[in-house]
Scaffold this active site. Structure first.
Site, mmCIF file in Angstrom:
data_model
loop_
_atom_site.group_PDB
_atom_site.id
_atom_site.type_symbol
_atom_site.label_atom_id
_atom_site.label_comp_id
_atom_site.label_asym_id
_atom_site.label_seq_id
_atom_site.Cartn_x
_atom_site.Cartn_y
_atom_site.Cartn_z
ATOM 1 N N GLN A 36 51.406 27.136 22.239
ATOM 2 C CA GLN A 36 52.443 26.967 23.283
ATOM 3 C C GLN A 36 51.832 26.350 24.546
ATOM 4 O O GLN A 36 52.384 25.417 25.126
ATOM 5 C CB GLN A 36 53.051 28.349 23.601
ATOM 6 C CG GLN A 36 54.265 28.291 24.502
ATOM 7 C CD GLN A 36 55.457 27.631 23.812
ATOM 8 O OE1 GLN A 36 55.527 27.588 22.592
ATOM 9 N NE2 GLN A 36 56.365 27.080 24.596
ATOM 10 N N SER A 51 50.283 43.274 5.816
ATOM 11 C CA SER A 51 50.486 44.196 6.950
ATOM 12 C C SER A 51 51.341 45.380 6.510
ATOM 13 O O SER A 51 51.152 46.510 6.974
ATOM 14 C CB SER A 51 51.162 43.459 8.117
ATOM 15 O OG SER A 51 50.259 42.528 8.654
ATOM 16 N N GLU A 53 43.957 40.671 1.462
ATOM 17 C CA GLU A 53 43.312 42.005 1.428
ATOM 18 C C GLU A 53 44.280 43.111 1.847
ATOM 19 O O GLU A 53 43.920 44.038 2.560
ATOM 20 C CB GLU A 53 42.022 42.019 2.257
ATOM 21 C CG GLU A 53 41.012 41.066 1.666
ATOM 22 C CD GLU A 53 39.581 41.387 1.974
ATOM 23 O OE1 GLU A 53 39.236 42.566 2.102
ATOM 24 O OE2 GLU A 53 38.796 40.429 2.081
ATOM 25 N N PRO A 112 48.827 37.326 -11.046
ATOM 26 C CA PRO A 112 50.113 36.711 -10.709
ATOM 27 C C PRO A 112 51.220 37.745 -10.473
ATOM 28 O O PRO A 112 52.047 37.578 -9.589
ATOM 29 C CB PRO A 112 50.413 35.836 -11.935
ATOM 30 C CG PRO A 112 49.065 35.497 -12.490
ATOM 31 C CD PRO A 112 48.195 36.693 -12.221
HETATM 32 N N1 COS Z 1 39.397 54.655 -1.797
HETATM 33 C C1 COS Z 1 39.221 55.315 -2.974
HETATM 34 N N2 COS Z 1 40.232 55.661 -3.782
HETATM 35 C C2 COS Z 1 41.475 55.368 -3.387
HETATM 36 C C3 COS Z 1 41.735 54.693 -2.178
HETATM 37 C C4 COS Z 1 40.637 54.343 -1.359
HETATM 38 N N3 COS Z 1 40.799 53.703 -0.213
HETATM 39 N N4 COS Z 1 43.063 54.531 -2.049
HETATM 40 C C5 COS Z 1 43.625 55.086 -3.131
HETATM 41 N N5 COS Z 1 42.657 55.599 -3.939
HETATM 42 C C6 COS Z 1 42.849 56.317 -5.203
HETATM 43 C C7 COS Z 1 43.828 57.459 -5.035
HETATM 44 O O1 COS Z 1 43.161 58.622 -4.639
HETATM 45 C C8 COS Z 1 44.417 57.597 -6.429
HETATM 46 O O2 COS Z 1 43.531 58.336 -7.231
HETATM 47 P P1 COS Z 1 44.065 59.136 -8.532
HETATM 48 O O3 COS Z 1 44.660 58.106 -9.445
HETATM 49 O O4 COS Z 1 42.843 59.767 -9.114
HETATM 50 O O5 COS Z 1 45.100 60.103 -8.052
HETATM 51 C C9 COS Z 1 44.424 56.167 -6.942
HETATM 52 O O6 COS Z 1 43.452 55.444 -6.155
HETATM 53 C C10 COS Z 1 45.751 55.501 -6.802
HETATM 54 O O7 COS Z 1 46.117 55.596 -5.435
HETATM 55 P P2 COS Z 1 47.620 55.432 -4.962
HETATM 56 O O8 COS Z 1 48.493 56.319 -5.783
HETATM 57 O O9 COS Z 1 47.648 55.550 -3.489
HETATM 58 O O10 COS Z 1 47.892 53.922 -5.411
HETATM 59 P P3 COS Z 1 49.189 53.059 -5.265
HETATM 60 O O11 COS Z 1 49.416 52.393 -6.562
HETATM 61 O O12 COS Z 1 50.297 53.840 -4.626
HETATM 62 O O13 COS Z 1 48.699 51.881 -4.281
HETATM 63 C C11 COS Z 1 48.244 50.736 -2.249
HETATM 64 C C12 COS Z 1 48.407 52.067 -2.984
HETATM 65 C C13 COS Z 1 49.574 50.015 -2.095
HETATM 66 C C14 COS Z 1 47.687 51.132 -0.892
HETATM 67 C C15 COS Z 1 47.219 49.846 -3.016
HETATM 68 O O14 COS Z 1 47.734 49.403 -4.245
HETATM 69 C C16 COS Z 1 46.829 48.639 -2.231
HETATM 70 O O15 COS Z 1 45.958 48.702 -1.370
HETATM 71 N N6 COS Z 1 47.450 47.466 -2.526
HETATM 72 C C17 COS Z 1 47.072 46.216 -1.917
HETATM 73 C C18 COS Z 1 45.985 45.590 -2.711
HETATM 74 C C19 COS Z 1 45.303 44.519 -1.930
HETATM 75 O O16 COS Z 1 44.874 44.723 -0.803
HETATM 76 N N7 COS Z 1 45.180 43.377 -2.564
HETATM 77 C C20 COS Z 1 44.606 42.242 -1.910
HETATM 78 C C21 COS Z 1 43.417 41.785 -2.599
HETATM 79 S S1 COS Z 1 42.874 40.373 -1.768
HETATM 80 S S2 COS Z 1 41.033 40.519 -2.027
#
Ligand code: COS
Length: 385
Positions: free
Chosen positions: A339, A369, A366, A128
């Site tokens: 449309q 955007s 997932e 949440p």
């Molecule tokens: N594959 C593997 N590892 C990854 C990765 C990837 N694609 N992306 C990030 N990581 C790792 C990073 O390397 C980092 O590692 P360390 O902690 O060892 O340094 C860690 O994960 C955290 O990465 P980051 O600092 O980039 O994380 P953030 O909290 O800044 O988040 C976003 C980045 C916003 C991109 C991420 O939280 C995200 O994708 N959010 C959306 C989630 C989502 O899609 N939810 C929908 C689910 S519906 S099924």
């Protein structure tokens, strides 16, 4: 450079397309209206082999490549978003983490039933208060002797509460890292475990015949061995899984956009106003031409990203780009489709009305955007937070 699909890919596309036209298209509108998950079409999709497409035969899968899975998802989405969601969540989010990070024992235990489509597995990430900020999950798992004790909840979880849902991969806080950030790990929780309940969510605008759930964990105890892969690797596993999952959302955008185009070309050639088919008006024909052009670009982008994945090359950035672009193409195509259908496009009797609602999920699920743009920006060196 070779832009030709293989014979196997073409055969797969043809067979999934004719299946979707025959078995899903005729029932999609009613299922959407009645907000019903269909076990009948689920069984038929399973029989066609739409679960475990990229899993090796050893575990009951089809042993095909990721592009095959994407083409199959695209073709289902061409007729209905909800069914495509069941496939996408079943494969990349449900089966994926077990297949890529599971122990041999876990794979043997769970994958055959998931690949045959007898059972579904869910992906428990979103909470949440932890959507885009997925690392901020609050669900905890504390080791007590030989068991994890899980407390917390998850929301918007596809395939979590059907009659055939067998369990979910749940990302939990299992401690703190040396750098002060939470240690996140994935734990497998089977349906029926005391303290675990899954509740269906109703009244969605979109994907109304797919199953969306809330998951609750109250002192839910599972064996220590239910840890998936390494302790503290949960966030990486989830992020990697989402890289692949974003390709399936791309496929849903691409397939949905193609569906909109096909329906709208047909309609515009048949519908007459001012004594001639409305396709003969440039205002409409140019919209159709724009749709076709953007769909072509989206397909190239998505298949290229799949090619990178299938060839074990980095593809995170390309997956984010494909997901972003395909969902935006779907939005523009659904908008043009409604449309051109005019007043009829606003009526549930016409499939474009459902496509218009379903497309909105694609730039939210997932990773929104905006999240895709963060991922892309970081990959190109921008210091985007
Ligand atoms: N594959 C593997 N590892 C990854 C990765 C990837 N694609 N992306 C990030 N990581 C790792 C990073 O390397 C980092 O590692 P360390 O902690 O060892 O340094 C860690 O994960 C955290 O990465 P980051 O600092 O980039 O994380 P953030 O909290 O800044 O988040 C976003 C980045 C916003 C991109 C991420 O939280 C995200 O994708 N959010 C959306 C989630 C989502 O899609 N939810 C929908 C689910 S519906 S099924």
């Amino acid at each position: 450079m070779d832009f030709e699909l293989s014979m196997d890919h073409e055969i797969l596309r043809d067979s999934v397309r004719s299946f979707a036209e025959k078995e899903i298209k005729p029932v999609a509108q009613t299922l959407d209206k009645e907000e019903t998950f269909s076990y009948d079409t689920m069984a038929k999709m399973a029989e066609l082999g739409l679960f475990g497409i990229f899993v090796s035969e050893e575990y009951g899968g089809q042993g095909m490549d990721y592009l095959s899975y994407i083409i199959a998802t695209e073709e289902i989405a061409r007729v209905d978003g909800s069914h495509a969601a069941t496939i996408a969540a079943g494969n990349s989010l449900g089966i994926g983490p077990l297949y890529y990070y599971g122990s041999e024992e876990q794979k043997k235990k769970y994958l055959p039933k998931l690949c045959s489509g007898e059972a579904l597995w869910a992906f428990g990430l979103t909470e949440p208060n932890a959507g885009s900020d997925a690392a901020n999950s609050k669900t905890t798992a504390v080791l007590d002797g030989n068991e994890w004790v899980i407390n917390g909840s998850k929301i918007f979880i596809t395939n979590g509460s059907t009659d055939i849902s067998a369990g979910s991969t749940v990302m939990c806080r299992t401690g703190s890292r040396e750098d002060g950030r939470p240690e996140l790990s994935c734990i497998l929780v089977e349906n029926g475990t005391p303290g675990y309940t899954a509740k269906v969510m109703h009244d969605k605008m979109m994907w109304r015949s797919s199953n969306t759930s809330e998951l609750y964990f109250e002192d839910c105890r599972v064996p220590k061995e239910n840890l998936l892969g390494k302790r503290g690797h949960g966030f990486y596993q989830m992020m990697e899984t989402l890289d692949g999952g974003r390709l399936s959302i791309g496929a849903m955008g691409l397939g949905g956009a193609q569906g909109c185009l096909d329906m709208t070309v047909r309609y515009a050639n048949e519908r007459e106003q001012f004594g001639r088919p409305i396709a003969t008006f440039q205002a409409n024909a140019f919209k159709l031409a724009d749709m076709a052009t953007e769909i072509d670009a989206a397909r190239l982008m998505l298949y290229r990203a799949c090619w990178l994945r299938d060839n074990e090359k980095p593809f995170s950035k390309e997956a984010a780009m494909a997901k972003l672009y395909c969902s935006e193409v779907m939005y523009r195509c659904a908008n043009h489709a409604v449309q051109i259908h005019g007043g009829y496009g606003l009526m549930k009797e016409y499939d474009v009305e459902r496509f218009y609602r379903d497309q909105k999920l694609l730039d939210i699920g997932e990773g929104t955007s905006e999240v895709q743009r963060i991922v892309i920006a970081r990959h190109i060196g921008a210091k985007c937070l």
